[in-house]
Design a protein around this motif. Sequence first.
Motif, PDB file in Angstrom:
ATOM      1  N   ALA A 182      23.153 -22.960  24.478  1.00 31.75           N
ATOM      2  CA  ALA A 182      23.061 -21.537  24.837  1.00 31.75           C
ATOM      3  C   ALA A 182      22.731 -21.334  26.305  1.00 31.75           C
ATOM      4  O   ALA A 182      23.059 -20.294  26.883  1.00 31.75           O
ATOM      5  CB  ALA A 182      22.000 -20.855  23.973  1.00 31.75           C
ATOM      6  N   TRP A 199      25.729 -20.452  28.663  1.00 36.99           N
ATOM      7  CA  TRP A 199      26.147 -19.060  28.795  1.00 36.99           C
ATOM      8  C   TRP A 199      25.191 -18.278  29.678  1.00 36.99           C
ATOM      9  O   TRP A 199      25.627 -17.388  30.426  1.00 36.99           O
ATOM     10  CB  TRP A 199      26.211 -18.417  27.410  1.00 36.99           C
ATOM     11  CG  TRP A 199      27.229 -19.041  26.510  1.00 36.99           C
ATOM     12  CD1 TRP A 199      27.003 -19.687  25.341  1.00 36.99           C
ATOM     13  CD2 TRP A 199      28.635 -19.079  26.729  1.00 36.99           C
ATOM     14  NE1 TRP A 199      28.180 -20.132  24.806  1.00 36.99           N
ATOM     15  CE2 TRP A 199      29.205 -19.766  25.634  1.00 36.99           C
ATOM     16  CE3 TRP A 199      29.476 -18.612  27.737  1.00 36.99           C
ATOM     17  CZ2 TRP A 199      30.566 -19.990  25.529  1.00 36.99           C
ATOM     18  CZ3 TRP A 199      30.835 -18.832  27.630  1.00 36.99           C
ATOM     19  CH2 TRP A 199      31.372 -19.513  26.541  1.00 36.99           C
ATOM     20  N   ASN A 200      23.921 -18.589  29.655  1.00 35.48           N
ATOM     21  CA  ASN A 200      22.970 -17.914  30.543  1.00 35.48           C
ATOM     22  C   ASN A 200      23.283 -18.209  32.002  1.00 35.48           C
ATOM     23  O   ASN A 200      23.269 -17.318  32.856  1.00 35.48           O
ATOM     24  CB  ASN A 200      21.544 -18.349  30.210  1.00 35.48           C
ATOM     25  CG  ASN A 200      21.064 -17.757  28.902  1.00 35.48           C
ATOM     26  OD1 ASN A 200      21.586 -16.756  28.432  1.00 35.48           O
ATOM     27  ND2 ASN A 200      20.064 -18.389  28.292  1.00 35.48           N
ATOM     28  N   ALA A 235      26.479 -16.362  32.999  1.00 37.95           N
ATOM     29  CA  ALA A 235      26.258 -14.931  33.191  1.00 37.95           C
ATOM     30  C   ALA A 235      25.494 -14.654  34.479  1.00 37.95           C
ATOM     31  O   ALA A 235      25.817 -13.710  35.218  1.00 37.95           O
ATOM     32  CB  ALA A 235      25.500 -14.360  31.992  1.00 37.95           C
ATOM     33  N   ARG A 239      26.257  -5.726  16.914  1.00 42.24           N
ATOM     34  CA  ARG A 239      27.537  -6.442  16.971  1.00 42.24           C
ATOM     35  C   ARG A 239      28.706  -5.505  16.676  1.00 42.24           C
ATOM     36  O   ARG A 239      29.740  -5.554  17.357  1.00 42.24           O
ATOM     37  CB  ARG A 239      27.508  -7.597  15.972  1.00 42.24           C
ATOM     38  CG  ARG A 239      26.603  -8.742  16.368  1.00 42.24           C
ATOM     39  CD  ARG A 239      26.828  -9.939  15.485  1.00 42.24           C
ATOM     40  NE  ARG A 239      26.384  -9.692  14.114  1.00 42.24           N
ATOM     41  CZ  ARG A 239      25.173  -9.983  13.662  1.00 42.24           C
ATOM     42  NH1 ARG A 239      24.263 -10.527  14.482  1.00 42.24           N
ATOM     43  NH2 ARG A 239      24.837  -9.736  12.419  1.00 42.24           N
ATOM     44  N   LEU A 267      27.220  -8.856  27.209  1.00 43.40           N
ATOM     45  CA  LEU A 267      27.174  -9.674  25.996  1.00 43.40           C
ATOM     46  C   LEU A 267      26.498 -11.009  26.261  1.00 43.40           C
ATOM     47  O   LEU A 267      25.620 -11.442  25.506  1.00 43.40           O
ATOM     48  CB  LEU A 267      28.599  -9.878  25.478  1.00 43.40           C
ATOM     49  CG  LEU A 267      28.804 -10.964  24.424  1.00 43.40           C
ATOM     50  CD1 LEU A 267      28.079 -10.593  23.144  1.00 43.40           C
ATOM     51  CD2 LEU A 267      30.288 -11.176  24.161  1.00 43.40           C
ATOM     52  N   TYR A 268      26.872 -11.708  27.339  1.00 43.70           N
ATOM     53  CA  TYR A 268      26.353 -13.051  27.602  1.00 43.70           C
ATOM     54  C   TYR A 268      24.968 -13.032  28.249  1.00 43.70           C
ATOM     55  O   TYR A 268      24.251 -14.025  28.178  1.00 43.70           O
ATOM     56  CB  TYR A 268      27.332 -13.808  28.501  1.00 43.70           C
ATOM     57  CG  TYR A 268      28.648 -14.086  27.826  1.00 43.70           C
ATOM     58  CD1 TYR A 268      28.774 -15.128  26.925  1.00 43.70           C
ATOM     59  CD2 TYR A 268      29.753 -13.289  28.069  1.00 43.70           C
ATOM     60  CE1 TYR A 268      29.981 -15.381  26.287  1.00 43.70           C
ATOM     61  CE2 TYR A 268      30.960 -13.537  27.443  1.00 43.70           C
ATOM     62  CZ  TYR A 268      31.069 -14.585  26.554  1.00 43.70           C
ATOM     63  OH  TYR A 268      32.263 -14.829  25.918  1.00 43.70           O
ATOM     64  N   SER A 269      24.608 -11.931  28.861  1.00 42.40           N
ATOM     65  CA  SER A 269      23.302 -11.897  29.530  1.00 42.40           C
ATOM     66  C   SER A 269      22.189 -11.358  28.634  1.00 42.40           C
ATOM     67  O   SER A 269      21.100 -11.921  28.589  1.00 42.40           O
ATOM     68  CB  SER A 269      23.398 -11.048  30.804  1.00 42.40           C
ATOM     69  OG  SER A 269      23.794  -9.721  30.482  1.00 42.40           O
ATOM     70  N   ARG A 316      23.338 -12.088  23.947  1.00 45.13           N
ATOM     71  CA  ARG A 316      23.764 -13.414  23.502  1.00 45.13           C
ATOM     72  C   ARG A 316      23.067 -13.882  22.229  1.00 45.13           C
ATOM     73  O   ARG A 316      23.720 -14.452  21.347  1.00 45.13           O
ATOM     74  CB  ARG A 316      23.546 -14.425  24.633  1.00 45.13           C
ATOM     75  CG  ARG A 316      23.968 -15.840  24.294  1.00 45.13           C
ATOM     76  CD  ARG A 316      23.485 -16.788  25.357  1.00 45.13           C
ATOM     77  NE  ARG A 316      22.062 -16.630  25.625  1.00 45.13           N
ATOM     78  CZ  ARG A 316      21.103 -17.105  24.838  1.00 45.13           C
ATOM     79  NH1 ARG A 316      21.391 -17.765  23.746  1.00 45.13           N
ATOM     80  NH2 ARG A 316      19.827 -16.916  25.144  1.00 45.13           N
ATOM     81  N   PRO A 366      27.874 -18.745  18.190  1.00 40.27           N
ATOM     82  CA  PRO A 366      28.613 -19.503  19.216  1.00 40.27           C
ATOM     83  C   PRO A 366      30.128 -19.374  19.131  1.00 40.27           C
ATOM     84  O   PRO A 366      30.792 -19.309  20.168  1.00 40.27           O
ATOM     85  CB  PRO A 366      28.137 -20.941  18.995  1.00 40.27           C
ATOM     86  CG  PRO A 366      26.781 -20.790  18.375  1.00 40.27           C
ATOM     87  CD  PRO A 366      26.852 -19.570  17.530  1.00 40.27           C
ATOM     88  N   LEU A 398      31.091 -16.307  21.019  1.00 39.01           N
ATOM     89  CA  LEU A 398      30.886 -16.459  22.458  1.00 39.01           C
ATOM     90  C   LEU A 398      31.965 -17.349  23.068  1.00 39.01           C
ATOM     91  O   LEU A 398      32.411 -17.110  24.190  1.00 39.01           O
ATOM     92  CB  LEU A 398      29.496 -17.033  22.728  1.00 39.01           C
ATOM     93  CG  LEU A 398      28.307 -16.176  22.272  1.00 39.01           C
ATOM     94  CD1 LEU A 398      27.009 -16.920  22.510  1.00 39.01           C
ATOM     95  CD2 LEU A 398      28.288 -14.851  23.008  1.00 39.01           C
ATOM     96  N   ASN A 399      32.385 -18.388  22.365  1.00 41.68           N
ATOM     97  CA  ASN A 399      33.422 -19.272  22.883  1.00 41.68           C
ATOM     98  C   ASN A 399      34.779 -18.600  22.947  1.00 41.68           C
ATOM     99  O   ASN A 399      35.602 -18.940  23.797  1.00 41.68           O
ATOM    100  CB  ASN A 399      33.513 -20.526  22.012  1.00 41.68           C
ATOM    101  CG  ASN A 399      32.319 -21.439  22.208  1.00 41.68           C
ATOM    102  OD1 ASN A 399      31.954 -21.748  23.338  1.00 41.68           O
ATOM    103  ND2 ASN A 399      31.678 -21.853  21.124  1.00 41.68           N
TER     104      ASN A 399
END
Length: 1142
Positions: free
Chosen positions: A607, A610-611, A614, A1107, A1127-1129, A1132, A1137, A1140-1141
């Motif tokens: 995870a 993604w942080n 972002a 969501r 979304l990613y910041s 998340r 996952p 997100l992918n």
Amino acid sequence: MEPSRISPANSSSLFPLTSNPNPNTSSTSNTNPQWLSNPSYTLELSSLPSASAAVPPLYYSSDDEPFTRPDPPSYDLVGSAPSDSDSDGDRRSLKRKEKKRRKKKRRRESEKEGSEREAFRKPGVLDWAGSETKLAKGYHFDVHGDQDNLVYGSETKLAKGYHFDVHGDQDNLVYGSLYRMDVPRYRLHSQSDMPVINFQLFRRRPSNLSMDIDGDVDIIDSKLKTAGRYCSVNYSTLERHKGLKHVKIVNKMSSLVPGEYIPLIELHSPPENGSNLSSTKGDIEESWEDEVFRRTRELNKMSRDFPHDEKVWLAFAEFQDKLASTQLQKAARLQTLEKKISILEKAVDINPDSEELLLCLMKSYRERDSRDVLMERWKKVLMLHSDNVTLWKEFLIICQGEFSQFKVSDIRRTYAHAIQALSSACDKLCRQGWSKDPSLVQLELGLVDMFINLCRFEWQTGYQELATGLFQAEIEYSLFCPSMLLSAESKRRLFEHFWSHGGARLGEDGALGWSIWLTNEQQQKTLSGEFPHETEIGGWTGWSDPPSKKIAFAGRPEQSEEHAMDNENTDEKLDDEDVPLNDDVESLLKRLGVNVDAEPHNEIKDAKTWNRWAEEELSRDADQWMPVHNHSGNHGNFSPAYAKENQDIEDNEQLSRVILFEEVNDYLFSLHSEEARFSLVSQFIDFYGGKINRWTCTNNSSWIEKLLSLETIPNSISEDLRVVFEVVNRAQSSPINPNLELLLGSTHKLLNNNMMKFLRNAILLLLNVFPRNHILQESLLAIEDLFMNKIKSSTCAVNPSRCLAKNLLKNDRQDLLLCGVYARNEANYGNIDIARKIYDMAISSTDGLPPDLMEYVPLLYFWYAEMEMEICRSASNSDSPQRAVHILCCLGGNIKYTPFKSRPSGLQILRARQGFKEQIKVLQSAWALGDIKEYSVVLICAASLFEALVTGLASGIEVIEEAFSMTLPERRTWSLQLETLWIYYIGILQKHLKELSFTKVWESIAKGLRLYPYNPKSFTSVVEVSSLYIVPHKVRMLLDECFQRKPSLVLCLFALLFELSKNGSSHRIRGLFEKALANDQLQKSVLLWRFYLAYEADLAHNPSATRRIFFRAVHACPWDSPLLLHLYSDLRPLFEPPILNS
């Protein structure tokens, strides 16, 4: 055998079948009606022998003997005559047996039902409610009421007779309140005696009720058997039946078409189709079919008589929508839609230039046709109306909202076509000599709004450099054009030379403007002998032949050859950019911790990846918003935040941030009107977060579109929201403290240092185009304060913009408004003595100024007096009120200003009052014609403040109200100056709320809310005042009515914040969100979606709802890239996952 009757000698019947038995009394001699002359009305109740005995006890005790029901009177059956046929007798006997059997069955069911219902009876219902008693026939009082209304009790079967009902509906005891399914049914006694009212007595219920319609259709077949005393569910079905005739009491509505004459006699139309149409009092009794028939006939007649009236056709189309809303079958609704389209097509054929009819027709096409067919229809319409701004805007909204067909390149191409078409229309009007025509001004203002929408679209899709480059190019091209007579082609070639050869652009350090840069370059080349002079008729035409790129390097053949080779291989270089770009992406992924050599479908499970991604994207958006130059390798002296070891990566990134001339060429246009040029500058400052006064009225489409396209809450609106939250929260007995920053902070961005420096440089350059403009000067000093405070990281009493203000005053010492702006800035930092010295110096030097500067002198006086009043509110023991009266006396009395020494005399006050009256009287003629200037509004405010200080608050308010009466209501709606005056007026009412009556204050606020429904100050005053005097339910009703009338984003934000501050239920808050997003315009608001996401994620803590709302937001606003970064910041943890992918 008949039951015994009461003798007439002892008593008389209450309602006898015959008239008065006394033959001596004549009915004609009495003036009262016959039924009122009945002696039963004079009957004494004590004379009834069985009255007291017939009353059953309300309660039974254990000692009392229970009430016994007397035997019913018996009747001897009379034998029937022998029938001729035995079969008929058998049939009748079978019917009697079947009837007795059904009767016994109903009795058993009622007894069983009564025993079951008694367990559910509410406490407080009398014990006799479930008893079955039969009273002897006779005269008695019924103190129980109608026992049929005891739904959960068994029926009390009373003997036949006359009785008085002194009890109410027992259902109120059973249910504790009125039953929600009961629909009352009232019958009018006499329609002719009713007054004529302007409302409908009975309205049709909407078809989408929660009750099942099909299950109750059998009720209206024959006789209606009601199950209740007053109301029943059956009446609800009867109300919704289309064949039922409703009585509507309405005044004769004014025609949609303004009449050419006033009829002297109202024509009486005969009743048709069985409906009673009375034109004397306006009452109509008709069913839904009769209404459809009548309304269709009226609209058909009006459309034939007045074919060029748009309102008639729009009303006809709206009636088709009303008709379709009552139809349950899809085929019927489609048929009605076809009828509506045919009506609008005929209307457009007759009125081809009607904007409203075209929009309504295209909206109807959208409901029926596919996307490809709809796009073809739009293209045909836009080809015929290429100069219509509203049609272009609506078409762009439709293109951006198609999630499956959305492409950034297609939207850019559409914007280019729109801007070119509107620009050509403006140039055509200028060539025809309409340079000062109001139609040209409105068209250019619409063109500026279209360009701002394009820049905001590029910014939200992630192309910040292109958005900034478009602003730089357009402002340079329109405002800093060389003062030469150039053709459009020559002008573009000259600008291409400026853009492509490293000249400092707007907002960059060292920027001088396109015109000055071109003049300096020409002088340098003339002195060095490198550039030949070319003068032709009409002025210097520039590098028309040969091209500018060859002429620019004519004196340096080596550089010219290299530059020519670079230009020839431009396409090859652009194609080769893919290789370094891939290297850049690979290196970035490696830094983020992503394995580049992994399989394509390999999922990222960490995870933190993604942080980091972002954070990297957010830092790029904050830093890389400024375009770079092609040759200089920098972008306005803003150094990138990258390490030296990544120099190659930095070069590749900067190469991708170069904005070429070809990228901005299709969006350039020239502006001729001063209003459009200033609108471009004002919206440019507002786009980058600068503080600037409003440039247009809030009812203007420019302001509404700006709010709908925002993704962050502006500072002006966020300040009002915080004020409302604090006021409502303070008024509660138990204040709540929800984290407001979770909502406002998630949709609010702050200026960084580079952006403030960019704005500072740009406004300094723009002051050369708009000299002595106090709005730009005030915005410049505000940005300078923010910039200097952020650099020093501390605030102090020293004004950080003092140095800049002094430098500006040195360049133009006659700029009195700049003195006023400087003094106001000093007063904001508490430097009152310095501010007073500046004001005294500026006002004392007004003698001998030219007339164009003298009209702004009242603004200085008013600013000075307002500052003194602010000091008076903060410090009780001060001479500020006397100072304010002295200042206003000098303005009203038209006497030479001297610094304050003592309170003005009574003669000076009388002279000032008379002077204000004469000056306002001079303004009446100009205001009646719609010519409302800023200084005239300031003069009204100054006169109001003077009367409030000298005479009283009521006199000051009266001055402003008389000023409003000098203009027509239509002009108040669209005037920025009058809206400013209304804001000042509402501010006075709010400050002195305790001194005024609530009714007067509320009427003024409600009137302003109707005039300016998109102004944040309107809702701030409504919520602030209503929180003190009105219950929350009425405030909710008021906001709901406003939303039904004028839905807006500002209204939604204030309504949501009101519910949050009142700790409203989550269902009500979600209902407000869903109601707002059901609107077609508000559904495209990124700000509203982000507000909804912040509520569900941070306050409601509902992951599933978050969501669901996120995917809805992406589908509704596919162009917004910050929504994906959100979304990613921030969101998340709520997503799995695989999502997100993907």
